[in-house]
Write an enzyme that holds these catalytic residues in place. Structure first.
Site, short mmCIF file in Angstrom:
data_model
loop_
_atom_site.label_atom_id
_atom_site.label_comp_id
_atom_site.label_asym_id
_atom_site.label_seq_id
_atom_site.Cartn_x
_atom_site.Cartn_y
_atom_site.Cartn_z
N SER A 238 -27.43 29.77 8.81
CA SER A 238 -28.01 30.97 8.98
C SER A 238 -27.42 31.40 10.33
CB SER A 238 -29.46 30.41 10.09
OG SER A 238 -29.29 29.78 11.20
N LYS A 239 -27.49 32.35 11.22
CA LYS A 239 -26.49 32.80 12.23
C LYS A 239 -25.93 32.07 13.53
CE LYS A 239 -28.08 37.26 12.99
NZ LYS A 239 -28.79 38.46 13.32
N ARG A 240 -26.92 30.58 13.30
CA ARG A 240 -26.49 29.56 14.00
C ARG A 240 -25.04 29.45 14.07
NH1 ARG A 240 -28.73 25.31 13.63
NH2 ARG A 240 -30.55 26.32 11.54
N HIS A 241 -24.91 29.64 12.47
CA HIS A 241 -23.72 28.30 12.14
C HIS A 241 -22.43 29.94 11.70
CE1 HIS A 241 -27.33 26.83 9.70
NE2 HIS A 241 -25.74 25.44 10.85
N GLY A 242 -22.75 30.94 12.22
CA GLY A 242 -21.21 31.84 13.01
C GLY A 242 -21.59 32.72 12.47
#
Ligand code: GLU
Length: 467
Positions: A238-242
């Site tokens: 998800s966005k958390r991972h970049g």
């Protein structure tokens, strides 16, 4: 039978890494088998779909070079066809109107749960012949009550599901609109899809889709369910991972082929080979050797690949990909006489195209100010005097080349009994604005005599203004 694969994104956001990998696998499979690749926009969820997302998908596909042979089809333009399919099933007795109210369904589930069972529709409207006043019915598919559905998944192997596990799925809502599992079935059938390659979050839909296909008299395609992509923390990507949007990678200075190369290796390998040209991907990719476990997204490896591709790229090709990035920095790269030399010295040092732009800018644009840290470190002591001496020597230099500049600077260092760095570093700050540049002799050779002398003069003036 010729191979037909498809990519059917729902346009509810940008094209993300997971979608792009599924698209790539489907595209590769079609290309490898001289088949056709179909693009289908699954936009029936009008609330969540948008024009922008459709465009984002087109942009992403086109940037990655995933060309399609058919489509784009839009499901919203095929509504008539879905209605026809629903009619066909009702007529044949394979689908029926269900008049159950929400309260009834809730009660049914409640009771099933209380008995420790799984909540499922119990089929009570199957044999109903009378409509119910005031209720607009949904349409349910009559799932076969007995037997198994067998999927010989090209990645996961054989999957067997008992029909008793499946209840009667809603294929049309009470407003008449078809549901996902039905539109997919009609489309896969009409578009003669032979291989459905998709994320394994859809694996539960597959037995239902196979049953509907069979009821419509169609031969089910082969299925390949691709495992999920996880972040390094083991959670779903998800966005958390970049960055997860494909176009974000473009904006961040990645080459499309580097991203493709990264994606093809995400869950698939060919020995220990890491670098695959487009043709090698097509020749070597094999859907059945996609690993069964989930793949882990590793941004450092993607960056490494990007660097490898930038180093190896021919400058013309690199210029095409970097043009927009240069433009954002106020540089029209097509107007630069020395662009190729600049690329050749910087390619080996740039992990992204943004870095290439950053390292190249001072060759093309006048510098506006000096990096304060570099000033502090290198514009001190005798810097101004050293620069004046360099200027005097360089002014005499003819021809102007990497070698002649090299010799000139070395001679000067020797004459003054100082290290080359004492000359090269202030000179770097003078011509580049910072103390980083390619080797100083190459840098000056590419900048040219006039620009070099002008920048040295400006730097001397600046240093003198400090004291
Ligand atoms: N529109 C579906 C999705 O984006 C496609 C699923 C499929 O491949 O059947 O998840």
């Amino acid at each position: 039978m010729s191979v037909v694969t498809r990519f059917p994104p729902s346009p509810t956001g940008y094209l993300h890494i997971g979608g792009a990998r599924t698209a790539l696998f489907s595209w590769l499979y079609a290309r490898k088998h001289d088949g056709r690749f179909v693009l289908r926009i699954e936009d029936t969820d009008r609330e969540r779909s948008s024009e922008q997302s459709v465009q984002a998908i087109f942009d992403g596909m086109s940037w990655l070079g995933l060309d399609y042979d058919e489509g784009p089809y839009f499901q919203t333009r095929r509504m008539e066809r879905y209605r026809e399919g629903i009619e066909q099933l009702i007529k044949a007795g394979d689908a029926y109107y269900c008049y159950c109210t929400k309260e009834e369904l809730d009660q049914m589930r409640e009771r099933q749960r209380a008995r420790g069972g799984k909540p499922r529709y119990d089929g009570r409207c199957r044999d109903r012949s009378q409509p119910r006043e005031g209720v607009s019915p949904v349409v349910r598919f009559k799932n076969p009550p007995e037997g198994n559905v067998v999927i010989d998944d090209l990645i996961k192997g054989r999957i067997v599901i008992s029909n008793q596990e499946l209840d009667d799925l809603i294929i049309a809502r009470s407003d008449g609109t078809p549901t996902y599992n039905f539109t997919v079935v009609i489309d896969d059938m009409d578009m003669h899809i032979t291989h459905v390659i998709r994320g394994d979050d859809h694996v539960n839909n597959t037995p239902r889709q196979i049953n509907i296909l069979k009821a419509l008299g169609a031969q089910p395609p082969q299925y390949a369910h691709v495992p999920m992509i996880l972040g390094e923390d083991g959670k779903r990507l998800s966005k958390r991972h970049g960055a997860v949007s494909v176009m974000q990678y473009r904006d961040d200075g990645y080459l499309p082929h580097a991203l493709l190369n990264y994606l093809v290796r995400l869950g698939w390998s060919h020995g220990d080979k890491e670098i695959f040209s487009r043709q090698e991907m097509i020749d070597l990719f094999d859907i059945s050797s996609v690993q069964r476990g989930s793949a882990v997204f590793n941004p450092e490896k993607l960056l490494w690949l990007n660097y490898e591709y930038i180093k190896a790229a021919n400058p013309e090709e690199l210029r095409d990909h970097a043009r927009g990035h240069f433009k954002n920095a106020g540089i029209d790269i097509d107007d630069q006489a020395n662009w190729k030399e600049v690329f050749l010295v910087n390619q080996q040092r740039s992990k992204t195209l943004l870095e290439l732009v950053e390292r190249s800018a001072f060759f093309f644009l006048d510098i506006d100010g000096y990096d304060p840290k570099s000033v502090k470190k290198h514009f001190k002591g005798r810097a101004s005097e050293v620069l004046l001496a360099v200027q005097a020597q360089l002014r005499q230099l003819d021809p102007w080349s990497t070698d002649s500049v090299h010799d000139c600077l070395h001679r000067l260092a020797e004459q003054r009994s100082i290290g080359l760095g004492k000359i090269a570093q202030p000179l770097r700050v003078a011509v580049a604005g910072v103390a980083v540049s390619p080797p100083i002799d190459e840098t000056l050779a590419i900048l040219g005599k006039e620009t070099t002398l002008r920048r040295i003069a400006a730097a001397v003036e600046y240093i003198n203004s400090l004291t």
